[in-house]
Design a protein around this motif. Sequence first.
Motif, mmCIF file in Angstrom:
data_model
loop_
_atom_site.group_PDB
_atom_site.id
_atom_site.type_symbol
_atom_site.label_atom_id
_atom_site.label_comp_id
_atom_site.label_asym_id
_atom_site.label_seq_id
_atom_site.Cartn_x
_atom_site.Cartn_y
_atom_site.Cartn_z
ATOM 1 N N ASN A 6 5.323 -75.659 -42.521
ATOM 2 C CA ASN A 6 5.110 -76.017 -41.372
ATOM 3 C C ASN A 6 4.984 -77.410 -40.868
ATOM 4 O OD1 ASN A 6 1.673 -77.105 -40.077
ATOM 5 N ND2 ASN A 6 2.613 -75.223 -39.157
ATOM 6 N N ALA A 9 7.322 -73.127 -36.995
ATOM 7 C CA ALA A 9 5.814 -74.335 -37.263
ATOM 8 C C ALA A 9 5.177 -73.233 -36.286
ATOM 9 C CB ALA A 9 6.201 -75.348 -35.665
ATOM 10 N N ASN A 10 5.306 -73.074 -34.632
ATOM 11 C CA ASN A 10 4.626 -71.177 -34.317
ATOM 12 C C ASN A 10 3.998 -70.482 -35.075
ATOM 13 O OD1 ASN A 10 4.473 -73.145 -31.372
ATOM 14 N ND2 ASN A 10 6.272 -72.157 -30.811
ATOM 15 N N SER A 11 4.535 -69.860 -35.605
ATOM 16 C CA SER A 11 4.425 -68.930 -36.383
ATOM 17 C C SER A 11 4.066 -68.929 -37.564
ATOM 18 C CB SER A 11 5.590 -68.014 -36.931
ATOM 19 O OG SER A 11 6.801 -68.597 -37.684
ATOM 20 N N SER A 12 3.723 -70.147 -38.573
ATOM 21 C CA SER A 12 2.894 -70.550 -39.868
ATOM 22 C C SER A 12 2.004 -71.339 -39.252
ATOM 23 C CB SER A 12 3.984 -71.415 -40.083
ATOM 24 O OG SER A 12 4.542 -72.906 -39.428
ATOM 25 N N SER A 13 1.971 -71.851 -38.253
ATOM 26 C CA SER A 13 0.738 -72.033 -37.127
ATOM 27 C C SER A 13 -0.411 -70.311 -37.390
ATOM 28 C CB SER A 13 0.780 -72.947 -36.804
ATOM 29 O OG SER A 13 1.526 -73.760 -36.586
ATOM 30 N N LYS A 14 0.445 -69.961 -36.795
ATOM 31 C CA LYS A 14 -0.583 -68.662 -36.041
ATOM 32 C C LYS A 14 -0.543 -67.663 -38.133
ATOM 33 C CE LYS A 14 2.040 -67.401 -31.890
ATOM 34 N NZ LYS A 14 2.246 -66.093 -31.629
ATOM 35 N N ALA A 62 10.723 -74.920 -33.591
ATOM 36 C CA ALA A 62 9.895 -74.714 -32.502
ATOM 37 C C ALA A 62 9.084 -73.724 -33.559
ATOM 38 C CB ALA A 62 9.487 -74.548 -31.714
ATOM 39 N N GLY A 63 10.234 -72.285 -33.889
ATOM 40 C CA GLY A 63 9.708 -71.213 -33.972
ATOM 41 C C GLY A 63 8.534 -70.950 -35.093
ATOM 42 N N HIS A 79 7.433 -79.676 -38.558
ATOM 43 C CA HIS A 79 7.226 -80.226 -38.053
ATOM 44 C C HIS A 79 7.609 -81.878 -38.088
ATOM 45 C CE1 HIS A 79 2.998 -77.880 -36.658
ATOM 46 N NE2 HIS A 79 3.044 -79.153 -35.717
ATOM 47 N N SER A 93 -3.740 -69.636 -39.111
ATOM 48 C CA SER A 93 -4.972 -69.708 -39.035
ATOM 49 C C SER A 93 -5.807 -68.863 -39.298
ATOM 50 C CB SER A 93 -4.902 -69.262 -37.361
ATOM 51 O OG SER A 93 -3.905 -68.925 -37.074
#
Length: 652
Positions: free
Chosen positions: A344, A318-323, A315-316, A348, A326
């Motif tokens: 990423n 996924a969130n940091s790589s998505s930021k 989860a960490g 997932h 973006s």
Amino acid sequence: MMTTPTPSLSALLAQTHLTDHSAVLNAANASLKKSKTDIEAQHVRVVALLNLERYADTLDAFEKGGEKLKKSAGLEYAYALYRAGRPKEAVEVVKADESRGARHVLAQASYRIEDFARAARIYQELASQDGGLENEENDLRINSGAVDAQLEWSGQGDIAVRKKSAREDLEAFETSYNAACVSISRGELKQGDFLLQRSRDLCNALEDLTEAEKKAEILPILVQQVYVLMQMGKLDEAEELCSNLPFAEIRELSTRHIAQVNSIAASKEHSNPYLSHRLMNSTPAPPPTDQHFTFQSTILRQNKYAMDLLSGKYAGVANSSSKYLSSQPSPTISPGPVSVAVFNAAAHAHALKEKAAIKEVLPVLEKRPSDVGLLLTVTQLYLLTNNHAAATSLLESFFRRLETSATPADLDVRFAPGLIATMVSLYAIQGRKSHSKNELARAASYWRRKSKTPPKTLLRAAGTALLDSYNEEDLSTAGEIFSSLHAADKTDRAAGAGLVAAYAIIAPEKLDKELVDSLPPVAKLVQGIDAASLEEAGVALPPSQAPLAADAGKKRAGDKAVKPEVKRIRKNRMPKDFVEGKKMDEERWLPMKDRSYYRPKGRKGKARAAGLTQGGPVAEEKVEAKPEVKAGGGGGGGQQKKKKGKGKGGKW
């Protein structure tokens, strides 16, 4: 009565013998107490602060002095910005200054913001001009070597000044170290290892450095040597070298962090991902003045995400790589975003593989359809499941979307050499040669119009593919491609051969006799080839031309006997009396009465078996005589009347 004018600060300093920069600073401060607007005193003060390496105080003095001081001391202001970790601002301040000192600052600031092409150009200009200071030639050689190494690392090695190490590079440990970095970036690891050892020896031999200073200079060389040993597969030597490295004594925090990461990678003891994760994050963050270059930070970010995934932090990641993704432009082929997109997708997928991973990653791709890294990840997953058609269709649809865009950056991604190579490889797997040729030709045409220096590898591949065509237009295009390659580099023998091959049929008058004669003769190319032995050994056919089943049993000369593959049998299909190594009954799946070895018991069983035997005698059956049916009389009333039924009220 006339008053005596107050002498200027520069006149006072000229009459004194101050060599201590602190004393000069005190004199400037004393002068400014009398007149805060004295530009000359302010100038002397900022120079003293620079010599004392107090760069933050220098910038503060420039802010208090205002625009007038910044203009009168532009060189000092730019240098202070550069040393304070603000190289972009330094470039803007000094880019219009043509003085020699300003050009040095501009080159250093450009190097720091990774504009290596401009830095290389400036150092070449300075080296070609007269009027240099004492020992400036050595500094130019050192800095130019560092720029060449960065050009190689960033994929711009074609504009590097030095293509090979020169003898003068072996005279000082700095130039030898830079030459080693150039060799390492080109993959010449043995040469790089030799030059690193040479750099260490030269540094140890210096007499004007203390032992502490020598150690500070050698530590970064050792860190680089650990990397080289690991790349060469000498893990034991790399681990031994890491065990003797005093990490806390490495002054540059960026280099210290790299040393820590490499020690984890080289160690056989750090098998615990949680412990390795802790060690990797134990080094302090480097300051703004000591940041990693892009190619370094990209790899370090990959290492961090890999360690997080091994530690189960899906989860960490996924969130940091998505930021991060973006905040990046899309689509892009920059290594940073592309590599992060892969992690990423892995986050997932939760460490699932192949079809299960595709099921988890496809919804993410639908949300980010322009993510090149995610697209290539799904393409690779399709290939792992042997679904080449889906991988090809996915990439083709991505190309069609980019072609409809009017943004030049999107078209650059569409015809990026790496993506073109991926598509051509997919076509090659499926035997679609015409599609491969068309894709390469379109990409070559685009880059020839777009850039003055199109990618050579792409042009060479496109020209080679077009040579396989019998179309005169394709051969003409191939000739133009190889002609441009040959004009750019007369020593490129592949370009010369392609040019001759293209024009030999359609336009031989365009060929230079000297070029044709420079090609090696056919007799020399086939020298040492024994055609008879090759013919006896047989001709290997590609998979698409494999022999049919009827000819599969025919053995050709040179073929080796292939053992039949032993099929594994599931446990639930094994009989209860199965014995390992015992040959199983091949007719066990047939009914007992249909097996070849079946022998019925008893008189009835033998009689039944005799009747079932193919080709045996058949008993004649008695057939009862049936009454002959005669046709009725003329007309439709010839049917016999039925007898009246029994009982009262019988009906017809």
